[in-house]
Design a protein around this motif. Structure first.
Motif, PDB file in Angstrom:
ATOM      1  N   ILE A  44     -32.239  -0.434  24.016  1.00  0.00           N
ATOM      2  CA  ILE A  44     -31.777  -0.236  22.636  1.00  0.00           C
ATOM      3  C   ILE A  44     -31.705   1.256  22.344  1.00  0.00           C
ATOM      4  O   ILE A  44     -32.729   1.945  22.326  1.00  0.00           O
ATOM      5  CB  ILE A  44     -32.724  -0.945  21.629  1.00  0.00           C
TER       6      ILE A  44
ATOM      7  N   GLY B 205     -28.454   4.457  22.813  1.00  0.00           N
ATOM      8  CA  GLY B 205     -27.696   5.106  23.883  1.00  0.00           C
ATOM      9  C   GLY B 205     -27.733   6.613  23.789  1.00  0.00           C
ATOM     10  O   GLY B 205     -26.743   7.295  24.037  1.00  0.00           O
TER      11      GLY B 205
ATOM     12  N   ALA C 285     -32.350   9.325  26.279  1.00  0.00           N
ATOM     13  CA  ALA C 285     -33.405   8.484  26.854  1.00  0.00           C
ATOM     14  C   ALA C 285     -32.819   7.159  27.343  1.00  0.00           C
ATOM     15  O   ALA C 285     -33.052   6.752  28.488  1.00  0.00           O
ATOM     16  CB  ALA C 285     -34.500   8.231  25.820  1.00  0.00           C
TER      17      ALA C 285
ATOM     18  N   GLY D 127     -24.642   8.976  23.586  1.00  0.00           N
ATOM     19  CA  GLY D 127     -25.163  10.345  23.709  1.00  0.00           C
ATOM     20  C   GLY D 127     -26.190  10.717  22.663  1.00  0.00           C
ATOM     21  O   GLY D 127     -26.869  11.735  22.794  1.00  0.00           O
TER      22      GLY D 127
ATOM     23  N   TRP E 217     -24.753  18.402  19.836  1.00  0.00           N
ATOM     24  CA  TRP E 217     -25.129  19.796  20.076  1.00  0.00           C
ATOM     25  C   TRP E 217     -24.043  20.531  20.860  1.00  0.00           C
ATOM     26  O   TRP E 217     -23.239  19.908  21.561  1.00  0.00           O
ATOM     27  CB  TRP E 217     -26.468  19.894  20.819  1.00  0.00           C
TER      28      TRP E 217
ATOM     29  N   THR F 211     -22.968  -1.263  18.089  1.00  0.00           N
ATOM     30  CA  THR F 211     -23.707  -2.515  18.168  1.00  0.00           C
ATOM     31  C   THR F 211     -25.177  -2.294  17.845  1.00  0.00           C
ATOM     32  O   THR F 211     -25.859  -1.532  18.534  1.00  0.00           O
ATOM     33  CB  THR F 211     -23.590  -3.128  19.582  1.00  0.00           C
TER      34      THR F 211
ATOM     35  N   VAL G 216     -29.033  -4.198  16.707  1.00  0.00           N
ATOM     36  CA  VAL G 216     -29.766  -5.411  17.052  1.00  0.00           C
ATOM     37  C   VAL G 216     -30.026  -6.166  15.752  1.00  0.00           C
ATOM     38  O   VAL G 216     -30.736  -5.681  14.885  1.00  0.00           O
ATOM     39  CB  VAL G 216     -31.107  -5.053  17.735  1.00  0.00           C
TER      40      VAL G 216
ATOM     41  N   SER H 147     -34.842   4.420  20.597  1.00  0.00           N
ATOM     42  CA  SER H 147     -34.122   4.591  19.327  1.00  0.00           C
ATOM     43  C   SER H 147     -34.159   6.019  18.799  1.00  0.00           C
ATOM     44  O   SER H 147     -33.531   6.316  17.780  1.00  0.00           O
ATOM     45  CB  SER H 147     -34.675   3.619  18.285  1.00  0.00           C
TER      46      SER H 147
ATOM     47  N   PHE I 141     -34.667   9.627  17.104  1.00  0.00           N
ATOM     48  CA  PHE I 141     -35.148  10.192  15.838  1.00  0.00           C
ATOM     49  C   PHE I 141     -34.005  10.318  14.846  1.00  0.00           C
ATOM     50  O   PHE I 141     -32.831  10.205  15.204  1.00  0.00           O
ATOM     51  CB  PHE I 141     -35.775  11.569  16.083  1.00  0.00           C
TER      52      PHE I 141
ATOM     53  N   ASN J 233     -29.548  23.208  10.904  1.00  0.00           N
ATOM     54  CA  ASN J 233     -29.388  23.471  12.343  1.00  0.00           C
ATOM     55  C   ASN J 233     -28.299  22.565  12.942  1.00  0.00           C
ATOM     56  O   ASN J 233     -27.500  22.999  13.771  1.00  0.00           O
ATOM     57  CB  ASN J 233     -30.713  23.283  13.090  1.00  0.00           C
TER      58      ASN J 233
ATOM     59  N   VAL K 133     -38.905  21.272  18.652  1.00  0.00           N
ATOM     60  CA  VAL K 133     -37.662  21.813  19.210  1.00  0.00           C
ATOM     61  C   VAL K 133     -37.014  22.891  18.339  1.00  0.00           C
ATOM     62  O   VAL K 133     -36.105  23.589  18.789  1.00  0.00           O
ATOM     63  CB  VAL K 133     -36.601  20.705  19.428  1.00  0.00           C
TER      64      VAL K 133
ATOM     65  N   MET L 255     -37.642  16.665  12.992  1.00  0.00           N
ATOM     66  CA  MET L 255     -37.377  15.331  13.525  1.00  0.00           C
ATOM     67  C   MET L 255     -38.228  14.289  12.811  1.00  0.00           C
ATOM     68  O   MET L 255     -39.440  14.447  12.711  1.00  0.00           O
ATOM     69  CB  MET L 255     -37.697  15.311  15.025  1.00  0.00           C
TER      70      MET L 255
ATOM     71  N   GLY M 139     -34.551   2.348  14.381  1.00  0.00           N
ATOM     72  CA  GLY M 139     -35.589   1.976  15.344  1.00  0.00           C
ATOM     73  C   GLY M 139     -36.685   1.178  14.661  1.00  0.00           C
ATOM     74  O   GLY M 139     -37.181   0.179  15.189  1.00  0.00           O
TER      75      GLY M 139
ATOM     76  N   ALA N 111     -37.621  10.280  22.071  1.00  0.00           N
ATOM     77  CA  ALA N 111     -38.128  10.781  20.793  1.00  0.00           C
ATOM     78  C   ALA N 111     -38.593   9.684  19.839  1.00  0.00           C
ATOM     79  O   ALA N 111     -39.057   9.997  18.751  1.00  0.00           O
ATOM     80  CB  ALA N 111     -37.059  11.643  20.127  1.00  0.00           C
TER      81      ALA N 111
ATOM     82  N   THR O 208     -37.697  14.154  27.297  1.00  0.00           N
ATOM     83  CA  THR O 208     -37.065  12.864  27.052  1.00  0.00           C
ATOM     84  C   THR O 208     -36.598  12.226  28.359  1.00  0.00           C
ATOM     85  O   THR O 208     -36.815  11.043  28.600  1.00  0.00           O
ATOM     86  CB  THR O 208     -35.859  13.069  26.110  1.00  0.00           C
TER      87      THR O 208
HETATM   88  C1  LIG Z   1     -31.283  20.639  15.973  1.00  0.00           C
HETATM   89  C2  LIG Z   1     -31.763  20.162  17.323  1.00  0.00           C
HETATM   90  C3  LIG Z   1     -31.334  20.828  18.472  1.00  0.00           C
HETATM   91  C4  LIG Z   1     -31.795  20.440  19.729  1.00  0.00           C
HETATM   92  N1  LIG Z   1     -31.440  21.170  20.822  1.00  0.00           N
HETATM   93  C5  LIG Z   1     -32.037  20.912  22.009  1.00  0.00           C
HETATM   94  C6  LIG Z   1     -31.810  21.771  23.134  1.00  0.00           C
HETATM   95  O1  LIG Z   1     -31.046  22.747  23.033  1.00  0.00           O
HETATM   96  N2  LIG Z   1     -32.487  21.520  24.303  1.00  0.00           N
HETATM   97  C7  LIG Z   1     -33.356  20.458  24.410  1.00  0.00           C
HETATM   98  O2  LIG Z   1     -33.991  20.306  25.460  1.00  0.00           O
HETATM   99  N3  LIG Z   1     -33.555  19.602  23.373  1.00  0.00           N
HETATM  100  C8  LIG Z   1     -32.920  19.817  22.176  1.00  0.00           C
HETATM  101  N4  LIG Z   1     -33.155  18.961  21.125  1.00  0.00           N
HETATM  102  C9  LIG Z   1     -33.920  17.734  21.343  1.00  0.00           C
HETATM  103  C10 LIG Z   1     -32.985  16.572  21.789  1.00  0.00           C
HETATM  104  O3  LIG Z   1     -31.955  16.391  20.831  1.00  0.00           O
HETATM  105  C11 LIG Z   1     -33.826  15.303  21.948  1.00  0.00           C
HETATM  106  O4  LIG Z   1     -34.805  15.516  22.930  1.00  0.00           O
HETATM  107  C12 LIG Z   1     -33.011  14.084  22.378  1.00  0.00           C
HETATM  108  O5  LIG Z   1     -31.876  13.890  21.568  1.00  0.00           O
HETATM  109  C13 LIG Z   1     -33.876  12.821  22.337  1.00  0.00           C
HETATM  110  O6  LIG Z   1     -33.169  11.757  22.908  1.00  0.00           O
HETATM  111  P1  LIG Z   1     -33.414  10.239  22.479  1.00  0.00           P
HETATM  112  O7  LIG Z   1     -32.511   9.436  23.315  1.00  0.00           O
HETATM  113  O8  LIG Z   1     -34.860   9.947  22.531  1.00  0.00           O
HETATM  114  O9  LIG Z   1     -33.007  10.152  20.928  1.00  0.00           O
HETATM  115  P2  LIG Z   1     -31.580  10.333  20.182  1.00  0.00           P
HETATM  116  O10 LIG Z   1     -30.839  11.491  20.712  1.00  0.00           O
HETATM  117  O11 LIG Z   1     -31.927  10.309  18.727  1.00  0.00           O
HETATM  118  O12 LIG Z   1     -30.784   8.999  20.537  1.00  0.00           O
HETATM  119  C14 LIG Z   1     -31.170   7.742  20.054  1.00  0.00           C
HETATM  120  C15 LIG Z   1     -29.967   6.834  20.005  1.00  0.00           C
HETATM  121  O13 LIG Z   1     -30.392   5.504  19.691  1.00  0.00           O
HETATM  122  C16 LIG Z   1     -29.493   4.936  18.754  1.00  0.00           C
HETATM  123  N5  LIG Z   1     -30.208   3.867  18.037  1.00  0.00           N
HETATM  124  C17 LIG Z   1     -31.308   3.994  17.263  1.00  0.00           C
HETATM  125  N6  LIG Z   1     -31.678   2.801  16.777  1.00  0.00           N
HETATM  126  C18 LIG Z   1     -30.812   1.885  17.270  1.00  0.00           C
HETATM  127  C19 LIG Z   1     -30.670   0.477  17.115  1.00  0.00           C
HETATM  128  N7  LIG Z   1     -31.522  -0.223  16.370  1.00  0.00           N
HETATM  129  N8  LIG Z   1     -29.645  -0.123  17.740  1.00  0.00           N
HETATM  130  C20 LIG Z   1     -28.765   0.572  18.497  1.00  0.00           C
HETATM  131  N9  LIG Z   1     -28.841   1.890  18.668  1.00  0.00           N
HETATM  132  C21 LIG Z   1     -29.869   2.562  18.063  1.00  0.00           C
HETATM  133  C22 LIG Z   1     -29.065   6.110  17.911  1.00  0.00           C
HETATM  134  O14 LIG Z   1     -27.851   5.848  17.262  1.00  0.00           O
HETATM  135  C23 LIG Z   1     -28.964   7.220  18.950  1.00  0.00           C
HETATM  136  O15 LIG Z   1     -27.671   7.276  19.516  1.00  0.00           O
HETATM  137  C24 LIG Z   1     -32.681  19.330  19.858  1.00  0.00           C
HETATM  138  C25 LIG Z   1     -33.076  18.635  18.699  1.00  0.00           C
HETATM  139  C26 LIG Z   1     -32.647  19.056  17.430  1.00  0.00           C
HETATM  140  C27 LIG Z   1     -33.135  18.344  16.221  1.00  0.00           C
END
Ligand SMILES: Cc1cc2nc3c(=O)[nH]c(=O)nc-3n(C[C@H](O)[C@H](O)[C@H](O)COP(=O)(O)OP(=O)(O)OC[C@H]3O[C@@H](n4cnc5c(N)ncnc54)[C@H](O)[C@@H]3O)c2cc1C
Ligand code: SF4
Lengths: 108, 337
Positions: free
Chosen positions: B8, B10, B13, B38, B44, B74, B76, B105, B107, B129, B170, B261, B267, B306, B316
């Protein structure tokens, strides 16, 4: 007009819009390492003059960044150029040379 | 028989875990609520610490999921644990029986307008940012060129009154990176960073800080207390320069807020259906903080990224890979006897 003995007390607020950036840039060209100061305080802590007079290179740099040249001047006026701060600076700044350049550029 | 694994989210992570699981031979189904994959990475421009284009990293992640069944747009709708497997109804009408679920899911960004004193959504020159990354990504420049730009650290982080006492991890590196990029774009501008302490903890992060200092960016230790508009429509910023123990003011054209964050609302919606516990900070709680970071308290449900707290991309991606290994172990122990 009768003088009641009241006045507007001067603001202690630093106004960065008015800080002299030209002079500081001139200093940064002569002494690029001045930009590397991370305000750790090693220089002030090791300063031999600071035990007796208000002396601090860290605060002098900060004052110059804030455009307060008079404050910087006071903070360096008791420096004896012993060079202890050069030994302790973790960023490797030639502090002794920097102090001399500050005095030259700001004609302290 | 290939076991079904439901992922859950995309974001980075979910993508990386899906890639590893599908290489291991599992049948991976990925649900992403947004149009594109993504997560935040897709928003970014360049990444700290070395300004790698975000697109390059995203493309690398997408390369790995060729055999994964991806459903975008999509969510859940409902999910529950049957005897051993999870029954999930997706918003596209498809029902999935999965032997393990990975919750990735991520942040949500802190809503900067909540910090009213900074004037986000009120003054035109105030942005976040995320807005800044978008401007960079779209190659958008400000005209007339700004003469002064400020960056405010810890917006909605380390702030009990904003409901988040924790550090978002971050945003210091992001502020320093964006300050450098702003200075490159507008070399004549005075650039200021207002910070409380700089958390440049990662490999090469301190180099980024030094680079910023050398390019003439001024770091002011103190939290911005208020922002107001001048008669000319510029921004008047007030703070304390706590290193000199004196109040300071400066007029700027742009102010960039480092929004922190927060846990993902979408989530939480999934979490509530499965009774997953969250900690005080609102992020999901792992089974323990050292040995079972990827496990939830529910057998068969795992976490990565996250959704269990602020993380950088490398953090991540490490979590995604270890979650895939934990899932593999779980399936082998419970379904292949
Ligand atoms: C301003 C900013 C700049 C950053 N720049 C950097 C950088 O330069 N270098 C670096 O190392 N890190 C950076 N980061 C950190 C990086 O963005 C995170 O580490 C990364 O995005 C975390 O990935 P994630 O998959 O856990 O979460 P997310 O990127 O939040 O992805 C989660 C996904 O899950 C989906 N989702 C959530 N709930 C559901 C649901 N119920 N059903 C279906 N889909 C769902 C969301 O739509 C989303 O697409 C930055 C963060 C911020 C805030
Ligand atoms: S990473 Fe830096 S800007 Fe972000 S919350 Fe932590 S201290 Fe504040």
């Amino acid at each position: 007009m009768i003088d009641f003995g009241f006045g507007v007390s001067p603001s202690s607020r630093i106004n960065l819009d008015k800080a002299d950036k030209e002079k500081f840039n001139e200093l940064a060209i002569a002494e690029p390492d001045v930009a590397k100061c991370m305000a750790c305080g090693s220089c002030s802590a090791s300063c031999t003059a600071a035990a007796f007079e208000d002396t601090s290179l860290r605060r002098a740099i900060l004052s110059l960044q804030n455009g307060l040249c008079d404050d910087a001047s006071k903070l360096l006026s008791h420096c004896m150029l012993c060079g202890k701060c050069t030994m302790v600076c973790p960023r490797g700044i030639n502090t002794r040379h920097l102090i001399l350049s500050i005095q030259k550029i700001y004609s302290l | 028989m290939k076991n079904n694994i439901l992922v859950i989210g995309g974001g980075p992570a979910g993508l990386e875990a899906s890639a590893v699981l599908s290489r291991m031979g599992y049948n991976v189904i990925l649900a992403e609520k947004e149009k594109r994959l993504g997560g935040h990475l897709a928003k970014w421009d360049r990444l700290f610490p070395d300004q790698t284009p975000a697109k390059e990293v995203l493309d690398g992640l997408l390369d790995g999921i060729k055999d994964v069944k991806c459903f975008t747009e999509t969510d859940v709708n409902s999910i529950n644990l049957l005897d051993r497997s999870f029954n999930a109804m997706l918003s596209n009408g498809i029902t999935i029986l999965a032997d393990a679920v990975l919750l990735a899911s991520g942040f949500d960004m802190f809503k900067a307008e909540k910090k009213e004193e900074y004037g986000y959504g009120i003054y035109e020159g105030v942005m976040t940012n995320a807005d800044m990354e978008q401007a960079f990504r779209e190659g958008k420049t400000f005209s007339p060129a700004p003469k002064a730009i400020g960056f405010v650290h810890c917006v909605g982080s380390r702030d009990e009154k904003a409901g988040n006492p924790a550090c978002s991890k971050v945003c210091c590196a992001t502020a320093v990176k964006q300050a450098i990029e702003a200075k490159e774009l507008y070399p004549d501008a005075n650039v200021y960073c207002f910070y409380m302490d700089l958390r440049m903890f990662g490999r090469h992060y301190e180099d980024l800080y030094l680079r910023a200092q050398k390019s003439g960016i001024r770091f002011i230790r103190g939290r911005v207390s208020e922002v107001s508009e001048t008669a000319e429509g510029r921004l008047l910023i007030k703070a304390e320069d706590t290193l000199s123990s004196r109040p300071v003011k400066v007029t700027l054209d742009r102010l960039v807020l480092m929004a922190g964050m927060r846990p993902s609302e979408a989530g939480h919606k999934v979490g509530r259906q499965l009774n997953l516990s969250v900690e005080e900070d609102g992020f999901f709680s792992a089974r323990d903080g050292f040995l079972s970071l990827q496990k939830s308290k529910l057998p068969g449900l795992f976490y990565a990224g996250a959704c269990t707290g602020p993380k950088t991309l490398p953090d991540t991606l490490h979590e995604a890979r270890s979650a895939a290994m934990e899932i593999d172990r779980y399936i082998k122990e419970n379904f292949r006897k």
